[in-house]
Design a protein around this motif. Structure first.
Motif, PDB file in Angstrom:
ATOM      1  N   THR A  99      55.822   9.468 -22.242  1.00 15.17           N
ATOM      2  CA  THR A  99      55.040  10.570 -21.666  1.00 15.17           C
ATOM      3  C   THR A  99      55.797  11.877 -21.606  1.00 15.17           C
ATOM      4  OG1 THR A  99      55.755  10.150 -19.383  1.00 15.17           O
ATOM      5  CG2 THR A  99      53.884   8.855 -20.199  1.00 15.17           C
ATOM      6  N   GLY A 100      57.128  11.807 -21.681  1.00 13.51           N
ATOM      7  CA  GLY A 100      57.933  13.015 -21.560  1.00 13.51           C
ATOM      8  C   GLY A 100      58.089  13.498 -20.127  1.00 13.51           C
ATOM      9  N   GLU A 101      57.496  12.780 -19.167  1.00  8.82           N
ATOM     10  CA  GLU A 101      57.585  13.189 -17.761  1.00  8.82           C
ATOM     11  C   GLU A 101      58.977  12.892 -17.199  1.00  8.82           C
ATOM     12  OE1 GLU A 101      54.492  11.103 -15.772  1.00  8.82           O
ATOM     13  OE2 GLU A 101      52.855  12.223 -16.730  1.00  8.82           O
ATOM     14  N   LYS A 102      59.313  13.603 -16.110  1.00  7.16           N
ATOM     15  CA  LYS A 102      60.579  13.392 -15.440  1.00  7.16           C
ATOM     16  C   LYS A 102      60.499  12.134 -14.550  1.00  7.16           C
ATOM     17  CE  LYS A 102      62.659  16.985 -17.143  1.00  7.16           C
ATOM     18  NZ  LYS A 102      63.747  16.774 -18.148  1.00  7.16           N
ATOM     19  N   VAL A 103      61.525  11.314 -14.625  1.00  8.01           N
ATOM     20  CA  VAL A 103      61.604  10.082 -13.840  1.00  8.01           C
ATOM     21  C   VAL A 103      62.895  10.138 -13.013  1.00  8.01           C
ATOM     22  CG1 VAL A 103      61.767   7.568 -13.916  1.00  8.01           C
ATOM     23  CG2 VAL A 103      60.360   8.784 -15.614  1.00  8.01           C
ATOM     24  N   PRO A 104      62.811  10.136 -11.681  1.00  9.82           N
ATOM     25  CA  PRO A 104      64.027  10.220 -10.856  1.00  9.82           C
ATOM     26  C   PRO A 104      64.933   9.004 -11.043  1.00  9.82           C
ATOM     27  CG  PRO A 104      62.135   9.664  -9.497  1.00  9.82           C
ATOM     28  CD  PRO A 104      61.589   9.995 -10.859  1.00  9.82           C
ATOM     29  N   VAL A 105      66.223   9.248 -11.060  1.00 13.46           N
ATOM     30  CA  VAL A 105      67.200   8.165 -11.198  1.00 13.46           C
ATOM     31  C   VAL A 105      67.844   7.907  -9.833  1.00 13.46           C
ATOM     32  CG1 VAL A 105      69.274   7.357 -12.371  1.00 13.46           C
ATOM     33  CG2 VAL A 105      67.663   8.848 -13.583  1.00 13.46           C
ATOM     34  N   TRP A 106      67.728   6.703  -9.359  1.00 14.81           N
ATOM     35  CA  TRP A 106      68.279   6.287  -8.070  1.00 14.81           C
ATOM     36  C   TRP A 106      69.457   5.336  -8.280  1.00 14.81           C
ATOM     37  CZ3 TRP A 106      65.990   6.593  -2.869  1.00 14.81           C
ATOM     38  CH2 TRP A 106      64.946   7.532  -2.797  1.00 14.81           C
ATOM     39  N   VAL A 107      70.349   5.301  -7.314  1.00 11.63           N
ATOM     40  CA  VAL A 107      71.337   4.221  -7.229  1.00 11.63           C
ATOM     41  C   VAL A 107      70.743   3.178  -6.297  1.00 11.63           C
ATOM     42  CG1 VAL A 107      73.657   3.546  -6.544  1.00 11.63           C
ATOM     43  CG2 VAL A 107      73.275   5.803  -7.517  1.00 11.63           C
ATOM     44  N   ALA A 108      70.774   1.917  -6.703  1.00 13.29           N
ATOM     45  CA  ALA A 108      70.197   0.851  -5.868  1.00 13.29           C
ATOM     46  C   ALA A 108      71.190  -0.300  -5.754  1.00 13.29           C
ATOM     47  CB  ALA A 108      68.885   0.356  -6.471  1.00 13.29           C
ATOM     48  N   ASN A 109      71.283  -0.884  -4.570  1.00 11.58           N
ATOM     49  CA  ASN A 109      72.256  -1.962  -4.361  1.00 11.58           C
ATOM     50  C   ASN A 109      71.810  -3.277  -4.979  1.00 11.58           C
ATOM     51  OD1 ASN A 109      70.199  -2.626  -2.583  1.00 11.58           O
ATOM     52  ND2 ASN A 109      71.560  -3.097  -0.863  1.00 11.58           N
ATOM     53  N   PHE A 110      70.575  -3.354  -5.479  1.00 15.98           N
ATOM     54  CA  PHE A 110      70.114  -4.601  -6.089  1.00 15.98           C
ATOM     55  C   PHE A 110      70.334  -4.631  -7.600  1.00 15.98           C
ATOM     56  CE2 PHE A 110      66.266  -1.897  -5.838  1.00 15.98           C
ATOM     57  CZ  PHE A 110      65.878  -1.856  -7.177  1.00 15.98           C
ATOM     58  N   VAL A 111      70.892  -3.592  -8.175  1.00 14.40           N
ATOM     59  CA  VAL A 111      71.157  -3.573  -9.614  1.00 14.40           C
ATOM     60  C   VAL A 111      72.618  -3.951  -9.835  1.00 14.40           C
ATOM     61  CG1 VAL A 111      71.106  -2.228 -11.744  1.00 14.40           C
ATOM     62  CG2 VAL A 111      69.437  -1.757  -9.923  1.00 14.40           C
ATOM     63  N   LEU A 112      72.851  -4.933 -10.707  1.00 14.34           N
ATOM     64  CA  LEU A 112      74.196  -5.410 -10.984  1.00 14.34           C
ATOM     65  C   LEU A 112      74.744  -4.779 -12.258  1.00 14.34           C
ATOM     66  CD1 LEU A 112      73.767  -9.235 -10.278  1.00 14.34           C
ATOM     67  CD2 LEU A 112      75.000  -7.591  -8.877  1.00 14.34           C
ATOM     68  N   MET A 113      75.957  -4.258 -12.174  1.00 11.99           N
ATOM     69  CA  MET A 113      76.596  -3.690 -13.355  1.00 11.99           C
ATOM     70  C   MET A 113      76.942  -4.783 -14.366  1.00 11.99           C
ATOM     71  SD  MET A 113      77.278  -0.685 -14.436  1.00 11.99           S
ATOM     72  CE  MET A 113      77.629  -0.464 -16.171  1.00 11.99           C
ATOM     73  N   THR A 114      77.108  -6.005 -13.859  1.00 13.26           N
ATOM     74  CA  THR A 114      77.502  -7.112 -14.731  1.00 13.26           C
ATOM     75  C   THR A 114      76.307  -7.775 -15.410  1.00 13.26           C
ATOM     76  OG1 THR A 114      77.439  -8.566 -12.801  1.00 13.26           O
ATOM     77  CG2 THR A 114      79.577  -7.637 -13.430  1.00 13.26           C
ATOM     78  N   TYR A 115      75.109  -7.317 -15.117  1.00 13.49           N
ATOM     79  CA  TYR A 115      73.919  -7.936 -15.714  1.00 13.49           C
ATOM     80  C   TYR A 115      73.165  -6.899 -16.529  1.00 13.49           C
ATOM     81  CZ  TYR A 115      69.713 -10.759 -16.221  1.00 13.49           C
ATOM     82  OH  TYR A 115      68.679 -11.470 -16.740  1.00 13.49           O
ATOM     83  N   GLY A 116      72.969  -7.186 -17.801  1.00 14.19           N
ATOM     84  CA  GLY A 116      72.278  -6.239 -18.678  1.00 14.19           C
ATOM     85  C   GLY A 116      73.105  -4.982 -18.870  1.00 14.19           C
ATOM     86  N   THR A 117      72.442  -3.834 -18.771  1.00 13.62           N
ATOM     87  CA  THR A 117      73.120  -2.552 -18.987  1.00 13.62           C
ATOM     88  C   THR A 117      73.548  -1.889 -17.689  1.00 13.62           C
ATOM     89  OG1 THR A 117      71.041  -1.323 -18.918  1.00 13.62           O
ATOM     90  CG2 THR A 117      71.738  -2.184 -21.078  1.00 13.62           C
ATOM     91  N   GLY A 118      73.244  -2.523 -16.561  1.00 14.70           N
ATOM     92  CA  GLY A 118      73.559  -1.902 -15.273  1.00 14.70           C
ATOM     93  C   GLY A 118      72.531  -0.869 -14.866  1.00 14.70           C
ATOM     94  N   ALA A 119      71.401  -0.816 -15.581  1.00 12.97           N
ATOM     95  CA  ALA A 119      70.317   0.121 -15.265  1.00 12.97           C
ATOM     96  C   ALA A 119      68.989  -0.563 -15.528  1.00 12.97           C
ATOM     97  CB  ALA A 119      70.431   1.385 -16.121  1.00 12.97           C
ATOM     98  N   VAL A 120      67.980  -0.226 -14.741  1.00 14.68           N
ATOM     99  CA  VAL A 120      66.653  -0.812 -14.926  1.00 14.68           C
ATOM    100  C   VAL A 120      65.593   0.278 -14.834  1.00 14.68           C
ATOM    101  CG1 VAL A 120      67.318  -3.057 -13.977  1.00 14.68           C
ATOM    102  CG2 VAL A 120      66.340  -1.333 -12.463  1.00 14.68           C
ATOM    103  N   MET A 121      64.485   0.055 -15.543  1.00 16.19           N
ATOM    104  CA  MET A 121      63.305   0.899 -15.331  1.00 16.19           C
ATOM    105  C   MET A 121      62.487   0.214 -14.245  1.00 16.19           C
ATOM    106  SD  MET A 121      60.804   0.114 -18.591  1.00 16.19           S
ATOM    107  CE  MET A 121      59.519  -1.125 -18.383  1.00 16.19           C
ATOM    108  N   ALA A 122      62.036   0.943 -13.265  1.00 16.25           N
ATOM    109  CA  ALA A 122      61.343   0.360 -12.129  1.00 16.25           C
ATOM    110  C   ALA A 122      59.839   0.592 -12.247  1.00 16.25           C
ATOM    111  CB  ALA A 122      61.868   0.961 -10.834  1.00 16.25           C
TER     112      ALA A 122
END
Length: 813
Positions: free
Chosen positions: A312-335
């Motif tokens: 869509t080209g829209e802006k999506v805010p990026v948050w830091v969340a304690n439930f995302v693990l750096m050791t799993y996947g890329t360390g980032a998720v789309m919510a």
């Protein structure tokens, strides 16, 4: 008649086995091999009832197959490295090695006292250099082949003990031993590329019928194969942030992104935001395993950065969340809060948009809709189902270069570094000029100093011993330092089963004898090892295969996972004060009683509830068998027993019972592995033989056959007592060398069978009929039974149902 004296009898039997080296084996081309193994113990000091149960299971199987004529390998050793030795050493101000070796001696004495049929000549201990040198050798080999690498990893760090803690050792944010606040710290760690074997580890589970389905399911879930899209989101003033999703159909519902506290984007944002930096520090004190993440409070903070939605080209805010693990996947998720419950709860807490983009049952005002369906509010993809949207989106992203189809595994590479002392040294040298260099093969093993005592400063002693870590680079000969981390102890337990085949071989990791014994035919241990140990052992076996050291693909053909031993409904533990000392029971009742109870109280897969009455019952049964057999021997005048074919009904019935029991016990041990029902069948036979007092020639021959067979069948469970009874029955060879009793099929042929007669499903009579009686004859006999006539008189017989060899049901109205 002699008195049953367990201590005297057991000592005598064990002396016989030792003198004859009864359980020492070598490969024999004339015998089919059978390798039986229980997971080896950690030398904690004393056996507990869990040990006794576990090792009695393998003991019964090993003795059974030996009597079946197999060449049985049944070894024992010690998983001797580990943290408990360090803790005990600190507490007792001694060296871990001294504590460990003393415990090994004590446990070996207890195992021998229980009469376990081990090949003690193959005993090994993983803390000895002649064992771990080959582990180091394999690591060097894999390092040179690129299957080993070093990278920074986030760990739980105890600043007092100066060591890494497992997630399970972090309690309320504090170290389980020191009580210090644990911090999440990034330090270099060594890894093995288990992910290179992920697909084979997964697919091979389909060809392992001897493993419980529950264990295979746990391993499948742990490996966690999935197919999805990897997408690149552009973030202003940062660059590309990649995410992986198995649900690209929900992409139009993305309302925020979340990154792990250790993600480079989070660290960059925190450098200019003290509040965010404080949040990251707080996250660093929390546990970082998936189990904890599932239950902990979800917390987050906006980074001040926005990503651009790739469609869509829209802006999506990026948050830091304690439930995302750096050791799993890329360390980032789309919510996607409209279609993921975790994202939903986070969005509600922080008042973030929730958009429904899948047409499925549910109401996003109440909860996330997680089912798949047709797409809504999704631009050109609206109306497509999941499969159609997946294909269309993957083609679009491939064409634009910002996404790609990818198969991912939940499985992560195996981090094998531990910042502890009592473990196998990692054979790496660090040089300022040459980097990380493997220790040359001729310099192996890198030997761990054993005569060390921990000081009050904490941390590993070898990190403070220049005589250990100062060395020279093997490449350039300049001053260098050794790696002072040691291996995860799962490294030792991942290949010990193979080393048992050639424990004294000095010419390599394994000799040609390995393939003569491997794979292990029967492996036994707790289901708590279903993932880590069993998965690592499967991986390591495939590595051994690929290095040309073994020919088989899997280490263990059959797996038996035994339940725990409970007391008062809880697992036995010193902290609960509900432990039972096996030695006290052995002293009071004898080893055979303890063994028999541990097998009779419950099926092996189920937990065993401790019962003092159960132990006493096992002792009474063994005393009864002793009394009955020795009483029979006293009245026996002939050593040879001849049996004619002219048997009366009671004699035929007794032989039928004997051979039915042989058939059942053979199946229960060899096939079903339900040892409790095997014991129950032997108890029934004991009762029947005790009541059979026929003193005719045929009768005495049948009694001899019965007691003779019972002693053989009982021997894997109570080998000491049965060895003594075997001798009293006039046999000169050792019972453990005797052959298993065979079923006489002719004895199973019945002239008459007993059938149950029911009227409208209720038992009304029992009927003896000829084994070859016709359906019509059976019906006629059932209907003239006195008690059946009582319940059918004056009623209409609608039908008579005959279940062959079992029952007759008369249906009336």
């Amino acid at each position: 008649m002699t008195t049953y004296n367990p201590q005297e009898i057991e000592q005598h039997a064990q002396k016989l086995w030792e003198e004859h080296q009864s359980f020492e084996v070598k490969p024999d081309k004339n015998k089919e091999k059978y390798y039986c193994l229980s997971m080896f113990p950690y030398p904690s000091g004393k056996l507990h009832m869990g040990h006794v149960r576990n090792y009695t299971l393998s003991e019964i199987i090993a003795r059974y197959y030996k009597m079946q004529g197999r060449n049985v390998l049944h070894p024992i050793g010690y998983d001797a490295f580990g943290l408990p030795a360090e803790n005990a050493a600190i507490k007792n101000k001694t060296a871990p090695a001294e504590w460990t070796y003393a415990n090994m001696d004590e446990m070996s004495a207890q195992l021998k006292r229980l009469g376990f049929a081990y090949d003690w000549s193959r005993e090994l201990a993983t803390c000895k250099p002649d064992y771990y040198r080959w582990e180091q050798w394999m690591f060097v080999k894999l390092f040179k082949q690129g299957l080993v690498y070093r990278k920074d990893a986030v760990v739980n760090w105890d600043p007092v003990d100066q060591t890494v803690l497992a997630n399970e050792q972090v309690i309320d944010g504090k170290g389980w031993r020191s009580g210090a606040e644990v911090i999440r710290k990034t330090i270099p760690q060594w890894f093995l590329k288990i992910t290179d074997y992920a697909e084979e580890l997964l697919s091979s589970l389909d060809n392992m019928p001897g493993w419980p389905d529950s264990v295979k399911t746990m391993q499948r879930n742990w490996i966690g194969k999935s197919k999805g899209l990897e997408l690149d989101f552009q973030v202003e003033d940062f660059g590309k942030v990649s995410i992986y999703t198995t649900r690209p159909d929900t992409l139009y519902g993305v309302s925020y992104m979340a990154v792990a506290p250790e993600h480079p984007l989070a660290l960059q944002a925190a450098a200019a935001d003290t509040e965010l930096a404080a949040f990251l520090k707080q996250c660093g004190k929390e546990q970082s395993n998936e189990a904890a993440m599932a239950t902990m409070e979800k917390k987050g903070m906006y980074t001040g950065m926005d990503a651009t939605h790739p469609l869509t080209g829209e802006k999506v805010p990026v948050w830091v969340a304690n439930f995302v693990l750096m050791t799993y996947g890329t360390g980032a998720v789309m919510a996607v809060p409209g279609h993921d419950q975790r994202d939903y709860e986070f969005a509600q807490k922080y008042d973030l948009p929730i958009t429904q983009v899948i047409d499925a049952e549910g109401d996003v005002s109440a909860a996330a809709i997680t089912e798949k369906g047709h797409l809504l509010n999704s631009g050109d993809y609206t109306g497509m189902n999941f499969g159609q949207a997946f294909v269309a989106m993957s083609e679009h992203f491939k064409a634009t270069g910002i996404g790609r189809v990818q198969v991912n595994y939940r499985l992560r590479d195996w981090g094998v570094s531990r910042q502890r002392y009592w473990g196998c040294p990692i054979p790496i040298i660090y040089c300022d000029d040459c980097g990380a260099v493997a220790v040359p093969e001729e310099q192996l093993p890198v030997t761990l100093p054993e005569d060390v005592v921990f000081d009050e400063t904490g941390g590993s002693p070898i990190k403070k011993m220049p005589e250990f870590y100062e060395t020279v680079c093997p490449k350039c000969a300049k001053p260098a330092t050794r790696e002072t981390d040691t291996f995860d102890t799962f490294m030792e337990s991942s290949w010990y089963y193979a080393r048992y085949t050639c424990p004294h071989y000095s010419g390599g990791m394994l000799s040609d004898e390995a393939d003569q014994w491997l794979p292990v035919d029967q492996y036994i241990g707790g289901i708590e090892h279903a993932i880590l140990h069993l998965l690592y052992a499967r991986f390591y076996h495939k590595v051994l295969r690929d290095q040309g050291l073994v020919n088989s693909d899997e280490p263990f053909v059959k797996l038996l996972t035994q339940g725990m031993v409970l007391k008062d409904g809880a697992k036995m533990s010193k902290s609960k004060g509900n432990t039972v000392d096996p030695q006290c029971l052995i002293d009071q009742y004898g080893a055979d009683t303890v063994r028999l109870f541990s097998m009779f109280a419950a099926p092996p897969e189920q937990s065993l509830e401790w019962s003092d009455e159960g132990v006493e019952g096992a002792a009474r049964y063994l005393n009864r068998v002793w009394f009955q057999v020795t009483s029979f021997v006293e009245v026996t005048t002939e050593k040879e027993f001849g049996m004619t074919s002219d048997l009366d009904k009671s004699q035929k019935d007794m032989r039928l019972k004997i051979h039915q029991t042989i058939a059942k016990v053979t199946e229960d041990i060899g096939e079903r592995q339900t040892f409790n029902t095997a014991i129950a069948a032997m108890m029934e036979l004991t009762n029947a033989l005790s009541k059979f007092s026929d003193e005719s020639d045929n009768g005495m021959a049948i009694r001899h056959e019965g007691w003779h067979s019972l002693v053989k069948m009982l021997s894997p469970f109570a080998p000491h007592m049965t060895q003594a009874l075997w001798s009293q029955l006039g046999e000169s060879e050792l019972l453990c060398e005797a052959s298993w009793p065979e079923v006489d099929q002719s004895a199973l042929v019945q002239d008459e069978i007993e059938m149950v007669v029911q009227v409208n499903g209720k038992l009304r009579a029992k009927l003896a009929v000829a084994a070859d009686a016709s359906k019509e004859d059976i019906e006629a006999l059932a209907l003239i039974e006195e008690n059946v006539m009582k319940f059918t008189e004056g009623k209409v017989i609608r039908k008579v149902i005959v279940v062959p060899n079992r029952l007759v049901n008369v249906v009336v109205s």
